[in-house]
Design an enzyme around this catalytic site. Structure first.
Site, PDB file in Angstrom:
ATOM      1  N   ARG A 120       0.794  -1.234   0.228  1.00 58.50           N
ATOM      2  CA  ARG A 120      -0.047   0.176   0.046  1.00 58.50           C
ATOM      3  C   ARG A 120       0.763   1.157  -0.060  1.00 58.50           C
ATOM      4  O   ARG A 120       1.742   1.456   0.799  1.00 58.50           O
ATOM      5  CB  ARG A 120      -0.920   0.041   1.351  1.00 58.50           C
ATOM      6  CG  ARG A 120      -1.705  -1.204   1.323  1.00 58.50           C
ATOM      7  CD  ARG A 120      -3.068  -1.113   0.332  1.00 58.50           C
ATOM      8  NE  ARG A 120      -3.923  -0.494   0.646  1.00 58.50           N
ATOM      9  CZ  ARG A 120      -5.072  -0.537   1.393  1.00 58.50           C
ATOM     10  NH1 ARG A 120      -5.210  -1.580   2.126  1.00 58.50           N
ATOM     11  NH2 ARG A 120      -5.967   0.364   1.853  1.00 58.50           N
ATOM     12  N   ASP A 312     -15.630   2.434  -2.193  1.00 62.63           N
ATOM     13  CA  ASP A 312     -15.718   0.960  -1.745  1.00 62.63           C
ATOM     14  C   ASP A 312     -16.672   0.107  -2.121  1.00 62.63           C
ATOM     15  O   ASP A 312     -16.592  -0.971  -2.101  1.00 62.63           O
ATOM     16  CB  ASP A 312     -15.658   0.778  -0.121  1.00 62.63           C
ATOM     17  CG  ASP A 312     -14.410   1.704   0.595  1.00 62.63           C
ATOM     18  OD1 ASP A 312     -13.220   1.182  -0.127  1.00 62.63           O
ATOM     19  OD2 ASP A 312     -14.413   1.909   1.540  1.00 62.63           O
ATOM     20  N   LYS A 339      -6.024  -0.144  -3.158  1.00 58.28           N
ATOM     21  CA  LYS A 339      -7.020  -0.609  -2.202  1.00 58.28           C
ATOM     22  C   LYS A 339      -6.276  -1.937  -1.700  1.00 58.28           C
ATOM     23  O   LYS A 339      -5.278  -2.007  -1.886  1.00 58.28           O
ATOM     24  CB  LYS A 339      -8.401  -0.820  -2.570  1.00 58.28           C
ATOM     25  CG  LYS A 339      -9.163   0.523  -2.682  1.00 58.28           C
ATOM     26  CD  LYS A 339      -9.337   1.031  -1.534  1.00 58.28           C
ATOM     27  CE  LYS A 339     -10.427   2.432  -1.706  1.00 58.28           C
ATOM     28  NZ  LYS A 339     -10.439   2.979  -0.307  1.00 58.28           N
ATOM     29  N   ARG A 343      -8.250  -3.012  -7.487  1.00 62.58           N
ATOM     30  CA  ARG A 343      -9.639  -3.604  -7.634  1.00 62.58           C
ATOM     31  C   ARG A 343     -10.172  -3.588  -9.011  1.00 62.58           C
ATOM     32  O   ARG A 343     -11.212  -4.041  -9.418  1.00 62.58           O
ATOM     33  CB  ARG A 343     -10.454  -2.835  -6.673  1.00 62.58           C
ATOM     34  CG  ARG A 343     -10.463  -3.375  -5.050  1.00 62.58           C
ATOM     35  CD  ARG A 343     -11.223  -2.758  -4.146  1.00 62.58           C
ATOM     36  NE  ARG A 343     -11.062  -3.307  -2.859  1.00 62.58           N
ATOM     37  CZ  ARG A 343     -11.721  -2.726  -1.816  1.00 62.58           C
ATOM     38  NH1 ARG A 343     -12.113  -1.438  -1.696  1.00 62.58           N
ATOM     39  NH2 ARG A 343     -11.511  -3.196  -0.557  1.00 62.58           N
ATOM     40  N   ARG A 385     -13.858  -7.258   0.052  1.00 64.76           N
ATOM     41  CA  ARG A 385     -15.169  -6.738  -0.900  1.00 64.76           C
ATOM     42  C   ARG A 385     -15.008  -7.545  -2.115  1.00 64.76           C
ATOM     43  O   ARG A 385     -16.040  -7.470  -2.452  1.00 64.76           O
ATOM     44  CB  ARG A 385     -14.704  -5.320  -0.956  1.00 64.76           C
ATOM     45  CG  ARG A 385     -14.837  -4.516   0.283  1.00 64.76           C
ATOM     46  CD  ARG A 385     -15.131  -3.090   0.119  1.00 64.76           C
ATOM     47  NE  ARG A 385     -14.909  -2.162   1.220  1.00 64.76           N
ATOM     48  CZ  ARG A 385     -15.604  -2.156   2.293  1.00 64.76           C
ATOM     49  NH1 ARG A 385     -16.504  -2.999   2.597  1.00 64.76           N
ATOM     50  NH2 ARG A 385     -15.286  -1.360   3.301  1.00 64.76           N
TER      51      ARG A 385
END
Length: 430
Positions: A120, A312, A339, A343, A385
């Site tokens: 990250r 998100d 993220k 994603r 997610r």
């Protein structure tokens, strides 16, 4: 694990897990405030428990009787050096926000996490904090964790134009600003979720917000409060979409947080023609009951200032778009790349394995609808997610099985996800 497939309908009522963002912040604010903070409806997911453990390691006494968490705040000045490096697990919120708190301390702290955290980018947080007088350094001179933060009790205020729309970066700066001598001004690129601003006020602090400009005069002293955490709209999103795209479905979601900086998905559902009703309740109407029903959806373009309000939720919105008539285009969503995984690529790769027609772009996705989905092997990439989105996708599969790798990631934010899903399809007569 093998996912549940071929469900004709879902119905029933479920209580959504508590808001992850507010749960994180409730521990943080309770710790840096003076006096006792009690937290009800705290999310005991792995990410939030990482935050709780982090502040215990900084000398904060935190009790949990299973219903209420009690934080015996020390104030900023009462935090103690951790005896060993702090493990933030998979939590980007923990590592970024705690950096702002540690920036004003008179000791050094090392922060590390799992393989995802190690990838990250942290320069977006390190740069402004270093400008305020802290010394934040990444692994071997890079911007990546582990991070070493050498605090400075004499932090200087900052006037900062944010280069990215990120509530995590903004919050880190605001935590540092509460310790600095003088006025810090933060100008957002786009408005992002404002839980930190709300909680500064709730804990007795002062903050001025005018459009995208935020002003904080430091140093400030905060006072412990009672916090009741509402349900998380990011967790609700998976069942909102399931109720819209599965036939003969009707789902009621209780106690969903309705902070306007977080409700972009509701706007998108309405634009796509979804049948959704909202009954507002709670303090300042920031929570409520949401009902969704099977709908005929149409493709739209999603871009610009709405993106931070649903960043998100974009993976599950992408799945919803595969069941809408026409093309849906998502733009201005570069933040999806940084993220828990990239994603943009993860959504395109995994849904395409199941028969979707999605083209990734530099800043989003182009999604063709309406497509039938099929069985296959997919992975969450360790991203909660992505994992939940793929289970909702699997419900649409009529032939074949869907096998999900790294399903355990779902526990990060929604430990009871599969149990709640089972309640809905049993109530739906499947």
């Amino acid at each position: 694990m093998k996912l549940t497939t071929n469900k004709q309908s879902l119905s029933g009522t479920i209580n959504i897990p508590s808001d992850k963002s507010i749960s994180h912040r409730s521990i943080m604010f309770g710790s840096i405030a003076h006096g006792t903070t009690t937290i009800k409806n705290f999310l005991r997911g792995e990410d939030c428990l990482s935050t709780l453990a982090a502040f215990r390691s900084l000398g904060v006494a935190i009790e949990d009787d299973g219903e209420t968490i009690t934080v015996h705040g020390t104030g900023f000045e009462g935090l103690k050096p951790a005896e060993q490096p702090i493990d933030v697990g998979n939590s980007g919120t923990t590592i970024r926000l705690i950096s702002g708190i540690l920036a004003g301390q008179d000791f050094s702290t090392e922060l590390y996490g799992d393989d995802s955290i190690a990838k990250r980018p942290m320069a977006r947080v390190m740069n402004p904090l270093n400008q305020m007088g802290a010394d934040c350094r990444g692994r071997e001179g890079s911007e990546y964790p582990p991070l070493t933060i050498k605090g400075n009790p004499q932090l200087q205020p900052l006037h900062y134009n944010m280069p990215v729309a990120s509530a995590q970066v903004k919050s880190a700066i605001l935590f540092a600003a509460l310790q600095a001598s003088g006025e810090t001004v933060v100008i957002e690129k786009e408005r992002t979720r404002d839980h930190t601003e709300d909680m500064i006020r709730q804990f007795g602090g002062k903050i001025e917000v005018t459009g995208k400009e935020i002003r904080v005069q430091g140093p400030q002293r905060l006072t412990g409060q009672e916090v009741v955490v509402p349900g998380d709209i990011s967790s609700a999103a998976f069942f909102l979409v399931a109720g819209l795209i599965l036939p003969e479905s009707k789902i009621v979601l209780e106690n969903v947080g309705l902070n306007p900086t977080r409700t972009g998905i509701i706007d998108v559902i309405k634009q796509m023609g979804g049948r959704i009703t909202i009954e507002e309740e709670g303090e300042n109407n920031k929570s409520g009951k949401i009902t969704v029903e099977t709908s005929e959806l149409k493709g739209i373009e999603i871009k610009g200032e709405i993106i931070p309000r649903l960043i998100d939720e974009l993976p599950i919105i992408a799945l919803m778009a595969t069941q809408a008539e026409g093309t849906t285009v998502i733009r201005d969503a570069e933040e999806l790349k940084v993220k828990e995984t990239n994603r943009i690529d993860a959504v395109a790769n995994e849904l395409n394995r199941l028969g979707a027609e999605i083209t990734p772009t530099e800043d989003g996705l182009i999604i063709q609808g309406k497509t039938a989905l099929q069985g296959g092997k997919v992975t969450s990439y360790g991203d909660h997610r992505i994992g939940m989105m793929l289970q909702i996708a699997a419900l649409l599969v009529r032939e074949g099985e869907v096998e999900l790798e790294k399903s355990e990631a779902i526990a990060v934010s929604y430990p009871n996800f599969f149990d709640d899903l089972e309640k809905l399809y049993r109530a739906g007569g499947n």
